[in-house]
Every structure is written in C-alpha cells, then in structure tokens.
Design a protein around this motif. Sequence first.
Motif, short mmCIF file in Angstrom:
data_model
loop_
_atom_site.label_atom_id
_atom_site.label_comp_id
_atom_site.label_asym_id
_atom_site.label_seq_id
_atom_site.Cartn_x
_atom_site.Cartn_y
_atom_site.Cartn_z
N TYR A 267 0.85 -1.18 0.00
CA TYR A 267 0.00 0.00 0.00
C TYR A 267 0.89 1.23 0.00
O TYR A 267 1.82 1.31 0.79
CB TYR A 267 -0.88 -0.04 1.25
N TYR A 268 0.61 2.18 -0.87
CA TYR A 268 1.41 3.38 -0.98
C TYR A 268 0.54 4.58 -0.61
O TYR A 268 -0.22 5.08 -1.44
CB TYR A 268 1.95 3.54 -2.40
N PRO A 269 0.62 5.04 0.64
CA PRO A 269 -0.17 6.21 1.03
C PRO A 269 0.41 7.48 0.41
O PRO A 269 1.59 7.55 0.09
CB PRO A 269 -0.03 6.25 2.55
N ALA A 270 -0.44 8.48 0.26
CA ALA A 270 0.03 9.77 -0.24
C ALA A 270 0.98 10.38 0.80
O ALA A 270 0.88 10.07 2.00
CB ALA A 270 -1.17 10.69 -0.47
N PRO A 271 1.89 11.25 0.39
CA PRO A 271 2.84 11.84 1.33
C PRO A 271 2.17 12.61 2.47
O PRO A 271 2.73 12.71 3.57
CB PRO A 271 3.67 12.79 0.46
#
Length: 163
Positions: free
Chosen positions: A48-52
């Motif tokens: 999972y790649y969350p927004a910064p």
Amino acid sequence: NLRPVPHFICPSCGDRSVSQDRTAGFQSRARGCKKCGYGFLFELLDDYYPAPNAAFFITDQQGRLIGAGRGARELTGLGDLDVIGRPATEVLGLQFENGTDHISTALEWGVRVLAKPVVVNAEGDRPEPAVADIFPAYDDDGGLLLVLTPGSKSGQSQMTPTP
C-alpha cells in the motif's frame, strides 16, 4: 510453491517493509518498525502506498483511537493525548457518503475498505474533504489502521497487487 510475502506498514512513520516473519524473532511479540522504532506494524495483504500527506490513526476492536501517527496533527490538529480512548468517528468528526459507517464494517467483517470519500471535521474544526483507507489488524487483538488522505475526493492512495 510460491507463498506471498507479507507486507507491513508503520502507522507512526509510514515506512513499508516486507518480511516472511510476522513476529519479532522467536517471540510472539508483534514486529516493530526498524526505521522509527514504533512498537508494532500493520500487515497488509498487498503493498500500500499512502500519499505523502496521509494521516494515520490506530483504533482498538471497538473503534476507539489508541494512537495518532504520521500526519495526524497536520490534518486534525490533534495528537495522541487528544484522541486516545475516544471513538474515531466522533473525535475526527468523520462523515462518510450516505451516512455509511465504514469503520464499523471493517471491524465487524475484518475487511479492507479503500478509497471512501469522507469529510473530516475534527473537534469542530472546519470540515475538510478526504479519502479514507481502512485496514483491519490481522492479529488476535483486532483494531484498525485508518489512513486519511486530505484534500481529495477521488483518492490519492493506491494499492499495488503483488505477483
């Protein structure tokens, strides 16, 4: 026989890691974050790649907040001492479309709920649009990882399936 490798994410710093082991060595204690030292990680079925600018919150089995991680203060102005022990939907003022309670759904069914538009109105602050991604804890303690990405109605986070 290829087994999927478990992916983990730290609710404190957002660091992602991959490991065959779900515990710390031979102990039954949960894995901790190697980057920031936080006491436990959330296991994800996919990476999972969350927004910064995503904000991380952790709840117990009843949906009460037990921690505010990376980005929480920036989004809500609230830290751990302001939120601990209080229901997430109440303290964060979460208003999902159609009045749906996605936090209860994730807790009851033990399923991920992704990219749900929500309005965050923490402690009477001005309402802000966000997108909620909710992950159940895959352990005996239950609970959730709640990730709120501010300022978007279409979602900025993304799931990347693993081969």
